[in-house]
Design a protein around this motif. Structure first.
Motif, PDB file in Angstrom:
ATOM      1  N   ASP A  39       0.834  -1.209   0.000  1.00 62.33           N
ATOM      2  CA  ASP A  39       0.000   0.000   0.000  1.00 62.33           C
ATOM      3  C   ASP A  39       0.870   1.260   0.000  1.00 62.33           C
ATOM      4  O   ASP A  39       1.917   1.300   0.661  1.00 62.33           O
ATOM      5  CB  ASP A  39      -0.921   0.020   1.219  1.00 62.33           C
ATOM      6  CG  ASP A  39      -1.914  -1.126   1.204  1.00 62.33           C
ATOM      7  OD1 ASP A  39      -2.438  -1.436   0.117  1.00 62.33           O
ATOM      8  OD2 ASP A  39      -2.164  -1.714   2.275  1.00 62.33           O
ATOM      9  N   CYS A 102      -5.978  11.127  -0.514  1.00 57.07           N
ATOM     10  CA  CYS A 102      -6.821   9.943  -0.511  1.00 57.07           C
ATOM     11  C   CYS A 102      -7.165   9.580  -1.955  1.00 57.07           C
ATOM     12  O   CYS A 102      -7.531  10.459  -2.740  1.00 57.07           O
ATOM     13  CB  CYS A 102      -8.104  10.231   0.278  1.00 57.07           C
ATOM     14  SG  CYS A 102      -9.279   8.871   0.384  1.00 57.07           S
ATOM     15  N   ASP A 106     -11.714   5.781  -2.125  1.00 52.64           N
ATOM     16  CA  ASP A 106     -11.664   5.615  -0.675  1.00 52.64           C
ATOM     17  C   ASP A 106     -12.076   6.921   0.012  1.00 52.64           C
ATOM     18  O   ASP A 106     -12.285   7.951  -0.635  1.00 52.64           O
ATOM     19  CB  ASP A 106     -10.255   5.199  -0.242  1.00 52.64           C
ATOM     20  CG  ASP A 106     -10.240   4.462   1.090  1.00 52.64           C
ATOM     21  OD1 ASP A 106     -11.328   4.159   1.634  1.00 52.64           O
ATOM     22  OD2 ASP A 106      -9.139   4.162   1.594  1.00 52.64           O
ATOM     23  N   ASN A 110     -15.008   6.282   8.046  1.00 46.64           N
ATOM     24  CA  ASN A 110     -15.735   5.035   7.840  1.00 46.64           C
ATOM     25  C   ASN A 110     -17.225   5.354   7.832  1.00 46.64           C
ATOM     26  O   ASN A 110     -17.844   5.505   8.896  1.00 46.64           O
ATOM     27  CB  ASN A 110     -15.389   4.056   8.974  1.00 46.64           C
ATOM     28  CG  ASN A 110     -15.612   2.622   8.570  1.00 46.64           C
ATOM     29  OD1 ASN A 110     -16.326   2.344   7.607  1.00 46.64           O
ATOM     30  ND2 ASN A 110     -15.024   1.705   9.317  1.00 46.64           N
ATOM     31  N   GLU A 129     -12.984  -1.183  11.706  1.00 46.29           N
ATOM     32  CA  GLU A 129     -11.706  -0.943  11.057  1.00 46.29           C
ATOM     33  C   GLU A 129     -11.708   0.414  10.350  1.00 46.29           C
ATOM     34  O   GLU A 129     -12.700   0.783   9.713  1.00 46.29           O
ATOM     35  CB  GLU A 129     -11.411  -2.038  10.034  1.00 46.29           C
ATOM     36  CG  GLU A 129     -10.960  -3.347  10.654  1.00 46.29           C
ATOM     37  CD  GLU A 129      -9.632  -3.211  11.362  1.00 46.29           C
ATOM     38  OE1 GLU A 129      -8.694  -2.646  10.768  1.00 46.29           O
ATOM     39  OE2 GLU A 129      -9.544  -3.670  12.516  1.00 46.29           O
ATOM     40  N   THR A 131     -10.699   3.097   7.370  1.00 42.75           N
ATOM     41  CA  THR A 131     -10.476   2.938   5.933  1.00 42.75           C
ATOM     42  C   THR A 131      -8.981   2.754   5.688  1.00 42.75           C
ATOM     43  O   THR A 131      -8.140   3.121   6.528  1.00 42.75           O
ATOM     44  CB  THR A 131     -10.969   4.165   5.154  1.00 42.75           C
ATOM     45  OG1 THR A 131     -10.166   5.308   5.519  1.00 42.75           O
ATOM     46  CG2 THR A 131     -12.439   4.445   5.440  1.00 42.75           C
ATOM     47  N   LYS A 132      -8.646   2.191   4.542  1.00 43.83           N
ATOM     48  CA  LYS A 132      -7.234   1.974   4.235  1.00 43.83           C
ATOM     49  C   LYS A 132      -6.460   3.290   4.252  1.00 43.83           C
ATOM     50  O   LYS A 132      -5.332   3.366   4.779  1.00 43.83           O
ATOM     51  CB  LYS A 132      -7.085   1.302   2.873  1.00 43.83           C
ATOM     52  CG  LYS A 132      -5.631   1.041   2.477  1.00 43.83           C
ATOM     53  CD  LYS A 132      -5.505   0.493   1.067  1.00 43.83           C
ATOM     54  CE  LYS A 132      -6.043  -0.912   0.975  1.00 43.83           C
ATOM     55  NZ  LYS A 132      -5.757  -1.522  -0.362  1.00 43.83           N
ATOM     56  N   SER A 133      -7.079   4.348   3.690  1.00 44.73           N
ATOM     57  CA  SER A 133      -6.379   5.633   3.605  1.00 44.73           C
ATOM     58  C   SER A 133      -6.128   6.230   4.981  1.00 44.73           C
ATOM     59  O   SER A 133      -5.036   6.742   5.259  1.00 44.73           O
ATOM     60  CB  SER A 133      -7.182   6.611   2.745  1.00 44.73           C
ATOM     61  OG  SER A 133      -7.230   6.169   1.403  1.00 44.73           O
ATOM     62  N   LYS A 135      -5.947   4.589   7.797  1.00 49.37           N
ATOM     63  CA  LYS A 135      -4.974   3.737   8.481  1.00 49.37           C
ATOM     64  C   LYS A 135      -3.555   4.108   8.074  1.00 49.37           C
ATOM     65  O   LYS A 135      -2.648   4.205   8.923  1.00 49.37           O
ATOM     66  CB  LYS A 135      -5.255   2.268   8.160  1.00 49.37           C
ATOM     67  CG  LYS A 135      -4.360   1.303   8.929  1.00 49.37           C
ATOM     68  CD  LYS A 135      -4.765  -0.141   8.664  1.00 49.37           C
ATOM     69  CE  LYS A 135      -3.918  -1.107   9.487  1.00 49.37           C
ATOM     70  NZ  LYS A 135      -4.322  -2.519   9.268  1.00 49.37           N
ATOM     71  N   LEU A 136      -3.354   4.351   6.770  1.00 49.96           N
ATOM     72  CA  LEU A 136      -2.033   4.758   6.300  1.00 49.96           C
ATOM     73  C   LEU A 136      -1.641   6.117   6.857  1.00 49.96           C
ATOM     74  O   LEU A 136      -0.473   6.349   7.202  1.00 49.96           O
ATOM     75  CB  LEU A 136      -2.008   4.781   4.769  1.00 49.96           C
ATOM     76  CG  LEU A 136      -2.013   3.413   4.085  1.00 49.96           C
ATOM     77  CD1 LEU A 136      -2.229   3.570   2.582  1.00 49.96           C
ATOM     78  CD2 LEU A 136      -0.711   2.654   4.351  1.00 49.96           C
TER      79      LEU A 136
END
Length: 264
Positions: A39, A102, A106, A110, A129, A131-133, A135-136
């Motif tokens: 990622d 982002c 995405d 959330n 959880e 979102t991936k963005s 989290k990064l």
């Protein structure tokens, strides 16, 4: 003698001014990539003038809106970057300023959204959880906070629209990290405020005529923060629609307030 500029020359002046501002931002905000396994988070970072790793500086994280999503590592500078990049503000408020981007598929927060109605109807999750963005972004922030030049008691976050929602969400996921936060025309699940209401000072902004993100969302967040014992500042611009960030950035006390918030 009176002279009247043609529309072409007016356009040329505005275009040239905008291009100059964008070029300045391109030079000041370095292009970076933060890679975790497979990622990648694109981001821009501006360091203070005469930056030295032996000194310590406040750190500002800025989360852009949905319209600035992409993969060019540039569009996220559209709103807000010039505020921190002006010569006066760089002199008076030397800081490390970070603008992550982002991707289009995405979000920072959330949530689910019904865009068939106006204002948009949002349903925010409480927990789960990230979102991936986001989290990064949190992993990037964690790495930046390991640097000796990051002033740990002056970490700030702000964002507009989708980024305002992301601001509320990152507060709920990192409730002891930020000294202050500025969510602009955002919203979140009000049940999350008790996690950070006593830890982070907030100044919340919205436009009363916002027909994209209902101003009631910010009002509900203010009410919930108050109920949790927090003391947020709240500015509702009576004549503003969704672009209340313009009025926010023009607020003369914005940066003086932000950079005097120090985490105890």
């Amino acid at each position: 003698m009176n002279y009247k500029l043609s529309p072409f020359y007016i356009f040329l002046f505005i275009f040239s001014f905008g291009t100059k501002a964008q070029t300045t931002n391109d030079l000041l905000y370095e292009k970076k990539e933060f890679i975790v396994k497979s990622d990648t988070l694109l981001y821009r970072i501006m360091y203070p003038e005469n930056f030295s790793e032996s000194n310590q500086y406040p750190l500002v994280l800025f989360l852009h809106g949905a319209g600035e999503r992409g993969n060019d590592n540039n569009t996220q500078l559209t709103h807000g970057s010039s505020l921190f990049a002006s010569p006066e503000n760089r002199l008076n408020y030397p800081a490390i300023v970070v603008f992550p981007q982002c991707p289009k598929n995405d979000y920072w927060a959330n949530l689910s959204a019904d865009r068939t109605v106006k204002p948009i109807s949002f349903k925010f999750q409480n927990g789960g959880e990230p979102t991936k963005s986001l989290k990064l972004v949190m992993l990037l922030l964690d790495e930046l906070l390991t640097k000796p030049y990051a002033k740990k008691n002056q970490i700030y976050v702000m964002g507009l629209s989708m980024g305002g929602m992301g601001t509320f969400e990152i507060l709920s996921r990192r409730p002891t990290t930020f000294a202050a936060a500025i969510p602009i025309c955002g919203g979140a699940n009000p049940n999350t405020t008790k996690k950070y209401a006593l830890n982070t000072e907030l100044w919340i902004f919205h436009g009363a005529q916002d027909d994209v993100v209902n101003p009631q969302l910010s009002i509900e967040m203010v009410s919930s923060i108050l109920a949790a014992g927090g003391t947020p500042n709240f500015t509702l611009f009576g004549k503003d629609n969704h672009n209340s960030w313009d009025s926010t950035f023009a607020e003369p006390n914005l940066l003086p307030w932000l950079f005097t918030r120090i985490k105890k």
